[in-house]
Design a protein around this motif. Structure first.
Motif, PDB file in Angstrom:
ATOM      1  N   ASP A   1      10.037  -0.756   4.004  1.00 48.41           N
ATOM      2  CA  ASP A   1       8.898  -1.519   4.510  1.00 48.41           C
ATOM      3  C   ASP A   1       7.660  -1.350   3.644  1.00 48.41           C
ATOM      4  O   ASP A   1       7.314  -0.239   3.242  1.00 48.41           O
ATOM      5  CB  ASP A   1       8.524  -1.072   5.929  1.00 48.41           C
ATOM      6  N   THR A   2       7.009  -2.470   3.387  1.00 53.40           N
ATOM      7  CA  THR A   2       5.655  -2.452   2.848  1.00 53.40           C
ATOM      8  C   THR A   2       4.740  -2.747   4.038  1.00 53.40           C
ATOM      9  O   THR A   2       5.197  -3.199   5.089  1.00 53.40           O
ATOM     10  CB  THR A   2       5.470  -3.521   1.759  1.00 53.40           C
ATOM     11  N   LEU A   3       3.453  -2.516   3.858  1.00 49.69           N
ATOM     12  CA  LEU A   3       2.531  -2.739   4.966  1.00 49.69           C
ATOM     13  C   LEU A   3       2.529  -4.201   5.401  1.00 49.69           C
ATOM     14  O   LEU A   3       2.607  -4.496   6.594  1.00 49.69           O
ATOM     15  CB  LEU A   3       1.119  -2.293   4.582  1.00 49.69           C
ATOM     16  N   ASP A   4       2.472  -5.109   4.456  1.00 49.99           N
ATOM     17  CA  ASP A   4       2.428  -6.521   4.832  1.00 49.99           C
ATOM     18  C   ASP A   4       3.726  -6.977   5.508  1.00 49.99           C
ATOM     19  O   ASP A   4       3.713  -7.769   6.442  1.00 49.99           O
ATOM     20  CB  ASP A   4       2.058  -7.418   3.656  1.00 49.99           C
ATOM     21  N   LEU A   5       4.865  -6.461   5.074  1.00 49.71           N
ATOM     22  CA  LEU A   5       6.140  -6.792   5.725  1.00 49.71           C
ATOM     23  C   LEU A   5       6.165  -6.266   7.162  1.00 49.71           C
ATOM     24  O   LEU A   5       6.561  -6.975   8.080  1.00 49.71           O
ATOM     25  CB  LEU A   5       7.315  -6.221   4.937  1.00 49.71           C
ATOM     26  N   LEU A   6       5.736  -5.042   7.351  1.00 44.47           N
ATOM     27  CA  LEU A   6       5.704  -4.425   8.677  1.00 44.47           C
ATOM     28  C   LEU A   6       4.810  -5.222   9.617  1.00 44.47           C
ATOM     29  O   LEU A   6       5.197  -5.523  10.752  1.00 44.47           O
ATOM     30  CB  LEU A   6       5.207  -2.983   8.561  1.00 44.47           C
ATOM     31  N   LEU A   7       3.621  -5.596   9.155  1.00 42.21           N
ATOM     32  CA  LEU A   7       2.693  -6.350   9.986  1.00 42.21           C
ATOM     33  C   LEU A   7       3.234  -7.736  10.317  1.00 42.21           C
ATOM     34  O   LEU A   7       3.099  -8.215  11.442  1.00 42.21           O
ATOM     35  CB  LEU A   7       1.333  -6.468   9.292  1.00 42.21           C
ATOM     36  N   HIS A   8       3.847  -8.376   9.345  1.00 48.29           N
ATOM     37  CA  HIS A   8       4.383  -9.721   9.581  1.00 48.29           C
ATOM     38  C   HIS A   8       5.583  -9.685  10.527  1.00 48.29           C
ATOM     39  O   HIS A   8       5.675 -10.458  11.474  1.00 48.29           O
ATOM     40  CB  HIS A   8       4.772 -10.369   8.258  1.00 48.29           C
ATOM     41  N   ARG A   9       6.512  -8.783  10.275  1.00 49.24           N
ATOM     42  CA  ARG A   9       7.741  -8.724  11.076  1.00 49.24           C
ATOM     43  C   ARG A   9       7.462  -8.325  12.527  1.00 49.24           C
ATOM     44  O   ARG A   9       7.983  -8.935  13.454  1.00 49.24           O
ATOM     45  CB  ARG A   9       8.718  -7.731  10.453  1.00 49.24           C
ATOM     46  N   ASP A  10       6.641  -7.312  12.733  1.00 53.71           N
ATOM     47  CA  ASP A  10       6.466  -6.773  14.076  1.00 53.71           C
ATOM     48  C   ASP A  10       5.317  -7.396  14.862  1.00 53.71           C
ATOM     49  O   ASP A  10       5.325  -7.351  16.094  1.00 53.71           O
ATOM     50  CB  ASP A  10       6.269  -5.262  14.009  1.00 53.71           C
ATOM     51  N   CYS A  11       4.320  -7.961  14.174  1.00 51.92           N
ATOM     52  CA  CYS A  11       3.153  -8.509  14.880  1.00 51.92           C
ATOM     53  C   CYS A  11       2.862  -9.962  14.545  1.00 51.92           C
ATOM     54  O   CYS A  11       1.988 -10.565  15.151  1.00 51.92           O
ATOM     55  CB  CYS A  11       1.908  -7.694  14.542  1.00 51.92           C
ATOM     56  N   GLY A  12       3.534 -10.501  13.538  1.00 49.59           N
ATOM     57  CA  GLY A  12       3.249 -11.864  13.130  1.00 49.59           C
ATOM     58  C   GLY A  12       1.920 -12.010  12.417  1.00 49.59           C
ATOM     59  O   GLY A  12       1.346 -13.090  12.385  1.00 49.59           O
ATOM     60  N   LEU A  13       1.407 -10.918  11.855  1.00 46.19           N
ATOM     61  CA  LEU A  13       0.116 -10.935  11.174  1.00 46.19           C
ATOM     62  C   LEU A  13       0.286 -11.220   9.692  1.00 46.19           C
ATOM     63  O   LEU A  13       1.306 -10.888   9.104  1.00 46.19           O
ATOM     64  CB  LEU A  13      -0.599  -9.596  11.356  1.00 46.19           C
ATOM     65  N   GLY A  14      -0.742 -11.785   9.101  1.00 44.88           N
ATOM     66  CA  GLY A  14      -0.732 -12.083   7.680  1.00 44.88           C
ATOM     67  C   GLY A  14      -1.607 -11.128   6.894  1.00 44.88           C
ATOM     68  O   GLY A  14      -2.057 -10.091   7.399  1.00 44.88           O
ATOM     69  N   ILE A  15      -1.877 -11.507   5.668  1.00 44.68           N
ATOM     70  CA  ILE A  15      -2.637 -10.673   4.742  1.00 44.68           C
ATOM     71  C   ILE A  15      -4.051 -10.398   5.234  1.00 44.68           C
ATOM     72  O   ILE A  15      -4.653  -9.386   4.879  1.00 44.68           O
ATOM     73  CB  ILE A  15      -2.637 -11.313   3.329  1.00 44.68           C
TER      74      ILE A  15
END
Length: 71
Positions: free
Chosen positions: A11-25
């Motif tokens: 996991d990278t931070l952006d992948l983790l945020l996108h996968r688990d929360c649907g958040l972007g950059i």
């Protein structure tokens, strides 16, 4: 209410945020501020690293002005 996520293998931070929360950059800065020392772990987070996602990171996404071809 802030959420705590845990990194999986690769996991990278952006992948983790996108996968688990649907958040972007746009959420990255707020998450890094809430997690001192997270950036020093490198681009790929160690497995099990807890990541606190503050409420301000989940705020309404920024809107993008669309350009119409015939405006």
């Amino acid at each position: 209410m802030a959420d705590t996520l845990h990194a999986r293998q690769g996991d990278t931070l952006d992948l983790l945020l996108h996968r688990d929360c649907g958040l972007g950059i746009e959420a990255t800065d707020a998450v890094l501020e809430a997690n001192p020392g997270l950036a020093e772990l490198g681009p790929v987070l160690p497995v099990g690293t807890p990541v606190l996602v503050p409420d301000r990171a989940v705020a309404a996404p920024a809107t993008v002005q669309l350009l119409q071809l015939w405006d």
